[in-house]
Design an enzyme around this catalytic site. Structure first.
Site, PDB file in Angstrom:
ATOM      1  N   HIS A   3      -8.435 -69.821 -40.800  1.00  0.00           N
ATOM      2  CA  HIS A   3      -7.521 -69.310 -39.772  1.00  0.00           C
ATOM      3  C   HIS A   3      -6.984 -70.437 -38.899  1.00  0.00           C
ATOM      4  O   HIS A   3      -7.486 -71.569 -38.918  1.00  0.00           O
ATOM      5  CB  HIS A   3      -8.248 -68.296 -38.892  1.00  0.00           C
ATOM      6  CG  HIS A   3      -9.452 -68.879 -38.212  1.00  0.00           C
ATOM      7  ND1 HIS A   3      -9.377 -69.659 -37.077  1.00  0.00           N
ATOM      8  CD2 HIS A   3     -10.771 -68.811 -38.515  1.00  0.00           C
ATOM      9  CE1 HIS A   3     -10.577 -70.043 -36.712  1.00  0.00           C
ATOM     10  NE2 HIS A   3     -11.450 -69.542 -37.571  1.00  0.00           N
ATOM     11  N   GLU A  76     -17.073 -64.622 -40.355  1.00  0.00           N
ATOM     12  CA  GLU A  76     -17.760 -65.877 -40.103  1.00  0.00           C
ATOM     13  C   GLU A  76     -19.269 -65.655 -40.033  1.00  0.00           C
ATOM     14  O   GLU A  76     -19.756 -64.545 -39.774  1.00  0.00           O
ATOM     15  CB  GLU A  76     -17.245 -66.500 -38.798  1.00  0.00           C
ATOM     16  CG  GLU A  76     -17.892 -67.823 -38.404  1.00  0.00           C
ATOM     17  CD  GLU A  76     -17.740 -68.944 -39.430  1.00  0.00           C
ATOM     18  OE1 GLU A  76     -18.244 -68.769 -40.567  1.00  0.00           O
ATOM     19  OE2 GLU A  76     -17.144 -69.986 -39.087  1.00  0.00           O
TER      20      GLU A  76
END
Length: 200
Positions: A3, A76
């Site tokens: 990202h 994550e």
């Protein structure tokens, strides 16, 4: 790919399952990815549901006429009690655990968090279930630094103790092709599409 830059990236705060917004730079990074993929036909886009990844994926999906598919396995690593803390704060409050994390990450046990072996297992499960079983030609996966590094370690048949031998910059592309004899890493941490300086 990873990202775009977030406010917590700038502050060097551990994000994990918590989230922060993309910075102005992070939005420009994601925009550079969108332009990069305008010339590449994607068949599907999978993304972590965390907003920093989902927002990045959506920007690429605009020109592809695709919906982003959320998969919880792409979130994550859970950094437990460390989430929201800066590196200096972790070093201060958890000195022994932080030392192990830096020197022997494969042996680290983060309070109330995941181990890297557990994270790698879910990423490999995603790889086997979604990527290898797919008939799509070009699949884009948007995830996070730790998860991508752990998946690449698996693809490269490298031990978990090599975790810090790999780097993932914001909005970096890793290109993997799948041959009859297995996956091949063609591009690694590629940020050549960026027309701006990266914040490391």
């Amino acid at each position: 790919m990873r990202h775009g830059q977030t406010s917590w990236n700038l502050e060097k705060r551990t994000q994990g399952g918590k989230d922060s917004d993309l910075t102005a730079l992070g939005i420009r990074q994601a925009e550079s990815l969108r332009k990069k993929f305008q010339k590449i036909k994607l068949d599907s886009i999978y993304t972590s549901p965390l907003k920093r990844a989902y927002t990045t994926a959506q920007m690429v999906a605009k020109d592809q006429n695709l919906n982003c598919i959320l998969d919880d396995r792409l979130v994550e690593m859970n950094f437990g009690d460390w989430e929201g803390l800066t590196h200096e704060e972790i070093k201060k409050f958890y000195p022994e655990e932080f030392k192990t994390w830096r020197m022997e990450p494969h042996m680290a046990v983060i309070p109330n968090g995941e181990t890297i072996s557990v994270v790698q297992e879910r990423m490999v499960a995603f790889l086997n279930d979604i990527i290898i079983q797919s008939n799509d030609d070009n699949i884009l996966v948007v995830s996070h630094s730790a998860t991508i590094k752990l998946l690449l370690l698996h693809i490269l048949s490298m031990n978990l103790n090599h975790y810090y031998n790999l780097q993932q910059d914001n909005c970096a592309i890793n290109l993997v092709t799948f041959k009859p004899y297995g996956p091949v890493l063609v591009k690694y941490n590629d940020i050549c599409h960026m027309d701006i300086m990266m914040e490391r």
